[in-house]
Design a protein around this motif. Sequence first.
Motif, mmCIF file in Angstrom:
data_model
loop_
_atom_site.group_PDB
_atom_site.id
_atom_site.type_symbol
_atom_site.label_atom_id
_atom_site.label_comp_id
_atom_site.label_asym_id
_atom_site.label_seq_id
_atom_site.Cartn_x
_atom_site.Cartn_y
_atom_site.Cartn_z
ATOM 1 N N PHE A 191 0.873 -1.162 0.000
ATOM 2 C CA PHE A 191 0.000 0.000 0.000
ATOM 3 C C PHE A 191 0.912 1.213 0.000
ATOM 4 O O PHE A 191 1.863 1.271 0.784
ATOM 5 C CB PHE A 191 -0.867 0.041 1.261
ATOM 6 C CG PHE A 191 -1.991 -0.956 1.278
ATOM 7 C CD1 PHE A 191 -3.151 -0.715 0.555
ATOM 8 C CD2 PHE A 191 -1.894 -2.114 2.024
ATOM 9 C CE1 PHE A 191 -4.203 -1.626 0.583
ATOM 10 C CE2 PHE A 191 -2.937 -3.020 2.069
ATOM 11 C CZ PHE A 191 -4.096 -2.785 1.344
ATOM 12 N N GLN A 192 0.658 2.177 -0.881
ATOM 13 C CA GLN A 192 1.424 3.424 -0.864
ATOM 14 C C GLN A 192 0.503 4.523 -0.348
ATOM 15 O O GLN A 192 -0.545 4.791 -0.935
ATOM 16 C CB GLN A 192 1.949 3.801 -2.244
ATOM 17 C CG GLN A 192 2.802 5.054 -2.189
ATOM 18 C CD GLN A 192 3.338 5.481 -3.539
ATOM 19 O OE1 GLN A 192 2.600 5.516 -4.513
ATOM 20 N NE2 GLN A 192 4.605 5.801 -3.581
ATOM 21 N N ILE A 193 0.918 5.133 0.759
ATOM 22 C CA ILE A 193 0.142 6.201 1.377
ATOM 23 C C ILE A 193 0.888 7.513 1.165
ATOM 24 O O ILE A 193 2.017 7.683 1.625
ATOM 25 C CB ILE A 193 -0.062 5.937 2.882
ATOM 26 C CG1 ILE A 193 -0.762 4.588 3.129
ATOM 27 C CG2 ILE A 193 -0.811 7.085 3.531
ATOM 28 C CD1 ILE A 193 -2.195 4.521 2.655
ATOM 29 N N SER A 194 0.248 8.441 0.466
ATOM 30 C CA SER A 194 0.828 9.750 0.215
ATOM 31 C C SER A 194 0.588 10.645 1.420
ATOM 32 O O SER A 194 -0.528 10.707 1.942
ATOM 33 C CB SER A 194 0.173 10.362 -1.028
ATOM 34 O OG SER A 194 0.673 11.644 -1.273
ATOM 35 N N THR A 195 1.646 11.325 1.857
ATOM 36 C CA THR A 195 1.529 12.208 3.016
ATOM 37 C C THR A 195 1.846 13.646 2.613
ATOM 38 O O THR A 195 2.564 13.891 1.646
ATOM 39 C CB THR A 195 2.471 11.755 4.150
ATOM 40 O OG1 THR A 195 3.817 11.789 3.688
ATOM 41 C CG2 THR A 195 2.110 10.358 4.628
ATOM 42 N N GLU A 196 1.308 14.581 3.391
ATOM 43 C CA GLU A 196 1.462 16.001 3.080
ATOM 44 C C GLU A 196 2.678 16.638 3.734
ATOM 45 O O GLU A 196 3.191 17.626 3.236
ATOM 46 C CB GLU A 196 0.205 16.773 3.503
ATOM 47 C CG GLU A 196 -1.046 16.362 2.748
ATOM 48 C CD GLU A 196 -0.925 16.569 1.241
ATOM 49 O OE1 GLU A 196 -0.337 17.585 0.807
ATOM 50 O OE2 GLU A 196 -1.422 15.699 0.500
ATOM 51 N N ASP A 234 3.915 -3.962 8.294
ATOM 52 C CA ASP A 234 3.129 -4.068 9.518
ATOM 53 C C ASP A 234 3.348 -5.438 10.148
ATOM 54 O O ASP A 234 4.056 -6.291 9.586
ATOM 55 C CB ASP A 234 1.648 -3.750 9.264
ATOM 56 C CG ASP A 234 0.926 -4.739 8.352
ATOM 57 O OD1 ASP A 234 1.322 -5.931 8.294
ATOM 58 O OD2 ASP A 234 -0.065 -4.322 7.717
ATOM 59 N N LYS A 235 2.774 -5.662 11.308
ATOM 60 C CA LYS A 235 3.043 -6.902 12.034
ATOM 61 C C LYS A 235 2.456 -8.133 11.364
ATOM 62 O O LYS A 235 2.786 -9.247 11.731
ATOM 63 C CB LYS A 235 2.580 -6.797 13.478
ATOM 64 C CG LYS A 235 1.087 -6.827 13.708
ATOM 65 C CD LYS A 235 0.826 -6.756 15.210
ATOM 66 C CE LYS A 235 -0.609 -6.966 15.565
ATOM 67 N NZ LYS A 235 -0.768 -6.952 17.027
ATOM 68 N N TRP A 236 1.629 -7.934 10.334
ATOM 69 C CA TRP A 236 1.077 -9.055 9.578
ATOM 70 C C TRP A 236 1.885 -9.344 8.321
ATOM 71 O O TRP A 236 1.551 -10.218 7.548
ATOM 72 C CB TRP A 236 -0.396 -8.803 9.246
ATOM 73 C CG TRP A 236 -1.180 -8.572 10.501
ATOM 74 C CD1 TRP A 236 -1.645 -9.515 11.369
ATOM 75 C CD2 TRP A 236 -1.539 -7.312 11.057
ATOM 76 N NE1 TRP A 236 -2.261 -8.913 12.430
ATOM 77 C CE2 TRP A 236 -2.227 -7.561 12.266
ATOM 78 C CE3 TRP A 236 -1.357 -5.984 10.662
ATOM 79 C CZ2 TRP A 236 -2.716 -6.544 13.076
ATOM 80 C CZ3 TRP A 236 -1.853 -4.980 11.476
ATOM 81 C CH2 TRP A 236 -2.522 -5.265 12.666
ATOM 82 N N GLY A 237 2.954 -8.553 8.106
ATOM 83 C CA GLY A 237 3.819 -8.771 6.952
ATOM 84 C C GLY A 237 3.448 -7.995 5.707
ATOM 85 O O GLY A 237 4.080 -8.163 4.668
ATOM 86 N N ILE A 238 2.439 -7.125 5.794
ATOM 87 C CA ILE A 238 2.027 -6.311 4.648
ATOM 88 C C ILE A 238 2.972 -5.118 4.522
ATOM 89 O O ILE A 238 3.252 -4.437 5.500
ATOM 90 C CB ILE A 238 0.573 -5.807 4.804
ATOM 91 C CG1 ILE A 238 -0.382 -6.969 5.055
ATOM 92 C CG2 ILE A 238 0.153 -4.966 3.605
ATOM 93 C CD1 ILE A 238 -0.471 -7.970 3.941
#
Length: 159
Positions: A79-84, A111-115
Amino acid sequence: MAIAKNTICVWYDKNAEEAARFYAEVFPDSAVGAVHRAPGDYPAGQEGDVLMVEFTVAGIPCLGLNGGPSIKHSEAFSFQISTEDQEETDRYWNAIVGNGGQENACGWCKDKWGISWQITPRVLMEAMAAGGGEAKRAFAAMMDMRKIDVAAIEAARRG
């Protein structure tokens, strides 16, 4: 229930609901929808176990599937999350890494689930889109980072 034409399906061992609830707490425009239980026994679980969880991450419809431990995650999906700004970058990075996740290079973490997640400040993407020396300098600066340092990217852009 309206079913989206395209939904990202993410395989989990057995923690899809826990992951979905975590994402809903961390990211805006995120929520947990329906939780579907297995109508019968299956290789990774039993009748009544949580089988699938409908959720949204930053506006993107997803389905978490508790398929068991046989499939492992890799950086081939993220997942790519764009930040300001740095504050938003820090908030998401710290939520993921600080809750059992791990840092990786160039703005990536798991994350702790490996994602895998890319926590990517907009200034970095703008520098890359500008091309030329600006992109080259920003790219070189990014290569030495784990969490992206917005001020360092901005300085690299200016030269």
